[in-house]
Design an enzyme around this catalytic site. Structure first.
Site, PDB file in Angstrom:
ATOM      1  N   CYS A  42      10.340  -2.801 -39.546  1.00 49.53           N
ATOM      2  CA  CYS A  42      10.766  -3.513 -38.345  1.00 49.53           C
ATOM      3  C   CYS A  42      11.916  -2.866 -37.569  1.00 49.53           C
ATOM      4  O   CYS A  42      11.820  -2.743 -36.336  1.00 49.53           O
ATOM      5  CB  CYS A  42      11.035  -4.981 -38.658  1.00 49.53           C
ATOM      6  SG  CYS A  42      11.564  -5.357 -40.320  1.00 49.53           S
TER       7      CYS A  42
ATOM      8  N   ARG B 138      10.436   0.712 -52.059  1.00 47.01           N
ATOM      9  CA  ARG B 138      11.446  -0.226 -52.542  1.00 47.01           C
ATOM     10  C   ARG B 138      11.645  -0.003 -54.033  1.00 47.01           C
ATOM     11  O   ARG B 138      10.675   0.197 -54.777  1.00 47.01           O
ATOM     12  CB  ARG B 138      11.026  -1.676 -52.277  1.00 47.01           C
ATOM     13  CG  ARG B 138      10.917  -2.003 -50.800  1.00 47.01           C
ATOM     14  CD  ARG B 138      10.471  -3.418 -50.552  1.00 47.01           C
ATOM     15  NE  ARG B 138      10.130  -3.616 -49.145  1.00 47.01           N
ATOM     16  CZ  ARG B 138       9.510  -4.689 -48.662  1.00 47.01           C
ATOM     17  NH1 ARG B 138       9.170  -5.666 -49.481  1.00 47.01           N
ATOM     18  NH2 ARG B 138       9.239  -4.778 -47.370  1.00 47.01           N
TER      19      ARG B 138
ATOM     20  N   GLN C  47       1.938  -0.733 -45.474  1.00 46.10           N
ATOM     21  CA  GLN C  47       1.637  -2.034 -44.891  1.00 46.10           C
ATOM     22  C   GLN C  47       0.783  -1.889 -43.634  1.00 46.10           C
ATOM     23  O   GLN C  47       0.902  -0.905 -42.909  1.00 46.10           O
ATOM     24  CB  GLN C  47       2.929  -2.764 -44.516  1.00 46.10           C
ATOM     25  CG  GLN C  47       3.819  -3.115 -45.691  1.00 46.10           C
ATOM     26  CD  GLN C  47       5.113  -3.745 -45.237  1.00 46.10           C
ATOM     27  OE1 GLN C  47       5.827  -3.200 -44.406  1.00 46.10           O
ATOM     28  NE2 GLN C  47       5.424  -4.906 -45.790  1.00 46.10           N
TER      29      GLN C  47
ATOM     30  N   ASP D  22       1.292  -3.125 -40.836  1.00 46.02           N
ATOM     31  CA  ASP D  22       2.411  -3.803 -40.209  1.00 46.02           C
ATOM     32  C   ASP D  22       2.302  -3.721 -38.685  1.00 46.02           C
ATOM     33  O   ASP D  22       1.817  -2.731 -38.129  1.00 46.02           O
ATOM     34  CB  ASP D  22       3.706  -3.127 -40.665  1.00 46.02           C
ATOM     35  CG  ASP D  22       4.881  -4.070 -40.683  1.00 46.02           C
ATOM     36  OD1 ASP D  22       4.694  -5.247 -40.329  1.00 46.02           O
ATOM     37  OD2 ASP D  22       5.981  -3.633 -41.051  1.00 46.02           O
TER      38      ASP D  22
ATOM     39  N   HIS E  59       4.520  -5.389 -34.962  1.00 45.36           N
ATOM     40  CA  HIS E  59       5.550  -6.243 -34.378  1.00 45.36           C
ATOM     41  C   HIS E  59       5.206  -6.495 -32.913  1.00 45.36           C
ATOM     42  O   HIS E  59       4.872  -5.571 -32.178  1.00 45.36           O
ATOM     43  CB  HIS E  59       6.926  -5.603 -34.526  1.00 45.36           C
ATOM     44  CG  HIS E  59       7.341  -5.468 -35.954  1.00 45.36           C
ATOM     45  ND1 HIS E  59       7.017  -4.364 -36.719  1.00 45.36           N
ATOM     46  CD2 HIS E  59       8.003  -6.323 -36.780  1.00 45.36           C
ATOM     47  CE1 HIS E  59       7.480  -4.537 -37.953  1.00 45.36           C
ATOM     48  NE2 HIS E  59       8.085  -5.716 -38.018  1.00 45.36           N
TER      49      HIS E  59
ATOM     50  N   LYS F 172       8.513 -18.277 -41.307  1.00 39.41           N
ATOM     51  CA  LYS F 172       7.249 -17.556 -41.348  1.00 39.41           C
ATOM     52  C   LYS F 172       6.117 -18.472 -41.788  1.00 39.41           C
ATOM     53  O   LYS F 172       6.324 -19.466 -42.472  1.00 39.41           O
ATOM     54  CB  LYS F 172       7.330 -16.368 -42.306  1.00 39.41           C
ATOM     55  CG  LYS F 172       7.678 -16.746 -43.747  1.00 39.41           C
ATOM     56  CD  LYS F 172       7.817 -15.513 -44.633  1.00 39.41           C
ATOM     57  CE  LYS F 172       8.262 -15.890 -46.043  1.00 39.41           C
ATOM     58  NZ  LYS F 172       8.380 -14.715 -46.932  1.00 39.41           N
TER      59      LYS F 172
ATOM     60  N   HIS G 276       7.035 -10.571 -36.472  1.00 43.39           N
ATOM     61  CA  HIS G 276       6.651  -9.654 -37.549  1.00 43.39           C
ATOM     62  C   HIS G 276       5.323 -10.176 -38.109  1.00 43.39           C
ATOM     63  O   HIS G 276       5.223 -11.359 -38.447  1.00 43.39           O
ATOM     64  CB  HIS G 276       7.678  -9.663 -38.681  1.00 43.39           C
ATOM     65  CG  HIS G 276       9.087  -9.422 -38.253  1.00 43.39           C
ATOM     66  ND1 HIS G 276       9.814  -8.322 -38.660  1.00 43.39           N
ATOM     67  CD2 HIS G 276       9.935 -10.151 -37.479  1.00 43.39           C
ATOM     68  CE1 HIS G 276      11.038  -8.386 -38.156  1.00 43.39           C
ATOM     69  NE2 HIS G 276      11.136  -9.493 -37.439  1.00 43.39           N
TER      70      HIS G 276
END
Length: 641
Positions: free
Chosen positions: A333, A362, A380, A382, A384, A464, A510
């Protein structure tokens, strides 16, 4: 004179204080017998709880949503009592409820064996049959510390000593066993009718590797033997479907100690990955997303400004190079905001949807790593969405439509919706959180979707919606999410020119559908037990010749299918065709094409599905149409075995 309001809207008045058990008995002997616990003004309590004022009361029976929590909590105490009777020198520590069961940690001088586990379970059954009353009492903290220390329970004494001195300690006694516990518990051990101990594992005291290693005994408990049997069957199914075993058998991927938490993808596994990525890329492109790519290593100052360093610093991989501190990207992000910030944006540019198949890392604890399901390096799906406040609900609604479409293509139709709200540690004003939570709730309601509230479970920057899938054996996997973020864009200086010419901060949504590719592939492996639908299968077709006489014809069939974009291999080995069929069936290839002299002469192929069904002879053109139809249906309908 307490007045009790019941869930059906009726009320009951009593001349003096009454217990939950008394109220249940006043309604009927059947309810009194069935009562496990209760909720008083929303708070879960024992049936012995005394009611002295007007309250709203809901009796918990084995048909209630709260039943399993109470039963499993009590089963943990039953386990501890059995262990103490069989192994008096063992010290009890903590025993919470977990998903599908419970555990209790013990300090003991030797390792518990399978025979020990069987003996403990047998003693639990005897204690349950004894119908021991479970009774709550209170004790001043200092007195409780001394009480447990004198019993030789040093770990319990340490737990109690950490509680403020002016508090009374809640204790529960059943027979010769007494334990520290907040409760509630079932009225007696006889209410524990269906439980099973499952395994023993190591666990550090208080989860700290610097502390003593304890032994954790896991168990499961259910409302009745039928539910227990169904659960144990699911566990057997889960073990049979374990993605690590299937992944090795089908040559999809492997992990090894030299790269803990990282995945080595083999050609067939990478084929599945590529199918997912290409599919998602097409879906996102059709919905107005623009794909980007951001760096893997970024100066730590960006993560400090975004708030991630403070919240997740312990799980970030860091580097120190040329007197600068960097972090390996743990999420995408903040980097996506940097792309948004390049060039001044207008309200006409919004919503701007930026997508990335972003590789993140991570530093997950080594003990938590688990095949593809929990890794340190992951990618991911992912994206945005930068939008105005007025566009939030429409963007969320459009995302939900896309998510439903994607999940259906993978064969998932049972979806669970949860709205997670503000956590204790968060950024942003209460007004902003009110707006964000309200927008998500309204989006779910507008879709007519049933949803569950999860108070305090939101991200530190915004609430979320979590989307969870139920697989073919009933397990629930949380995959998709969409989060409303009013804070991070401002922290990272994102702005756009509004219609009135003013500079405004965009809202940032997100969102992810699959979650991580690694974990989603692991879920698919277990859901399909490696028998992927044709569109995902690494090898969609195997062409098998019967003798060397059909070598060239089999090769021409392979070439034709490959030229039309299908994933195919020709098995031209000098082996019996039955052997080849068995081998490729074990490899879960959706379609097997057998070619002998007859097929070569007629220009056809004999088609078998992997479930053994004989689909008969087809022209090559006819089979290609059949295969194309199966691929187009994706996972929505199981066309082949």
């Amino acid at each position: 004179m307490p007045v009790i309001s019941l869930p059906d809207g009726s009320q009951r008045s009593f001349e003096s204080a009454v217990t939950v058990r008394d109220v249940a008995a006043s309604i009927g002997p059947g309810l009194a017998k069935a009562a496990l616990a209760a909720r008083i003004d929303g708070r879960l309590v024992d049936t012995s709880c005394l009611i002295e004022s007007d309250v709203a009361l809901e009796i918990v029976t084995d048909k209630s949503a709260d039943a399993l929590e109470v039963i499993r909590h009590s089963a943990a105490h039953l386990l501890a009592q059995a262990v103490k009777q069989l192994f008096p020198s063992a010290q009890v520590t903590i025993g919470p409820v977990i998903d599908d069961g419970f555990f209790y940690d013990f300090a003991f001088e030797r390792t518990f064996t399978p025979d020990d586990l069987a003996a403990i379970e047998k003693r639990m059954e005897e204690l349950a049959a004894a119908d021991l009353a479970i009774e709550r009492s209170l004790m001043p903290r200092d007195e409780a510390v001394t009480f447990f220390r004198d019993m030789g329970e040093a770990y319990k004494a340490e737990i109690i000593a950490s509680i403020p001195a002016n508090e009374d300690i809640s204790l529960y006694r059943q027979g010769d066993f007494i334990d520290l516990c907040r409760g509630p518990h079932v009225p007696s051990t006889a209410r524990l009718r269906a439980f099973k101990l499952t395994k023993v594992a190591g666990a550090y005291w208080r989860g700290d590797s610097k502390n003593a290693m304890l032994q954790r005994i896991y168990g499961t408990a259910w409302t009745d033997p039928k539910a227990l049997k169904a659960y144990l069957h699911r566990i057997e199914e889960a073990e049979r479907r374990d993605h690590r075993r299937i992944g090795k058998k089908l040559k999809l991927f492997h992990t090894q100690e030299e790269a803990p938490g990282m995945v080595f993808w083999h050609p067939r596994g990478w084929s599945i990955w590529q199918s997912l990525e290409q599919y998602m890329r097409a879906k996102l492109g059709n919905r107005g997303y623009q794909e980007i790519r951001t760096p893997q290593v970024v100066d730590l100052s960006l993560w400090q400004r975004s708030g991630h360093a403070e919240k997740f610093g312990a799980n970030m991989f860091s580097l120190h190079i040329e007197d600068r501190d960097f972090a390996v990207k743990p999420m995408n992000c903040p980097c996506h905001v940097q792309v948004f910030n390049q060039g001044l944006k207008s309200y006409r540019d919004l919503p701007l949807r930026l997508a990335e198949f972003g590789s993140c890392h991570r530093n997950e604890p080594s003990g938590s790593l688990h095949g593809l399901m929990r890794v340190r390096g992951f990618t991911q799906d992912d994206a945005h969405i930068f939008c105005t406040e007025t566009a939030i609900q429409q963007e969320v609604a459009d995302f939900i439509d896309l998510l439903h479409e994607v999940y259906a293509d993978f064969g998932f139709s049972d979806i669970i919706y949860r709205l997670s709200t503000r956590p204790p540690q968060r950024v942003g004003s209460e007004e902003i959180w009110d707006k964000a939570e309200d927008a998500l709730a309204k989006a779910l309601d507008a879709k007519g979707l049933p949803w569950e509230l999860l108070p305090g479970e939101g991200a530190f920057y915004g609430p979320k919606i979590e989307f969870s899938l139920r697989d073919c054996i009933g397990r629930v996997w949380q995959c998709g999410t969409i989060q409303v973020d009013f804070s991070m864009p401002g922290r990272l200086d994102a702005e756009y020119v509004a219609e009135d010419g003013s500079r405004q901060t965009p809202v940032m949504l997100h969102r992810a559908i699959l979650g991580s590719f690694e974990r989603f592939i692991g879920i698919l492996v277990e859901h399909y037990e490696g028998a992927f639908p044709a569109w995902l299968a690494p090898v969609q077709v195997a062409v098998l010749n019967i003798t060397d006489a059909q070598h060239d014809y089999a090769k021409s069939v392979e070439d034709s299918l490959k030229n039309n974009g299908f994933r195919v291999l020709a098995d031209l080995r000098n082996e019996k065709v039955g052997f080849k069929i068995r081998e490729h069936t074990i490899d879960k290839v959706p379609f097997l094409l057998v070619v002998g002299d007859r097929e070569m002469e007629t220009g056809t192929v004999a088609v078998r599905a992997r479930n053994g069904e004989d689909l008969g002879a087809m022209s090559l053109q006819g089979f290609e149409a059949h295969l194309a139809s199966a691929i187009a249906r994706r996972g929505r309908v199981e066309l082949e075995g």
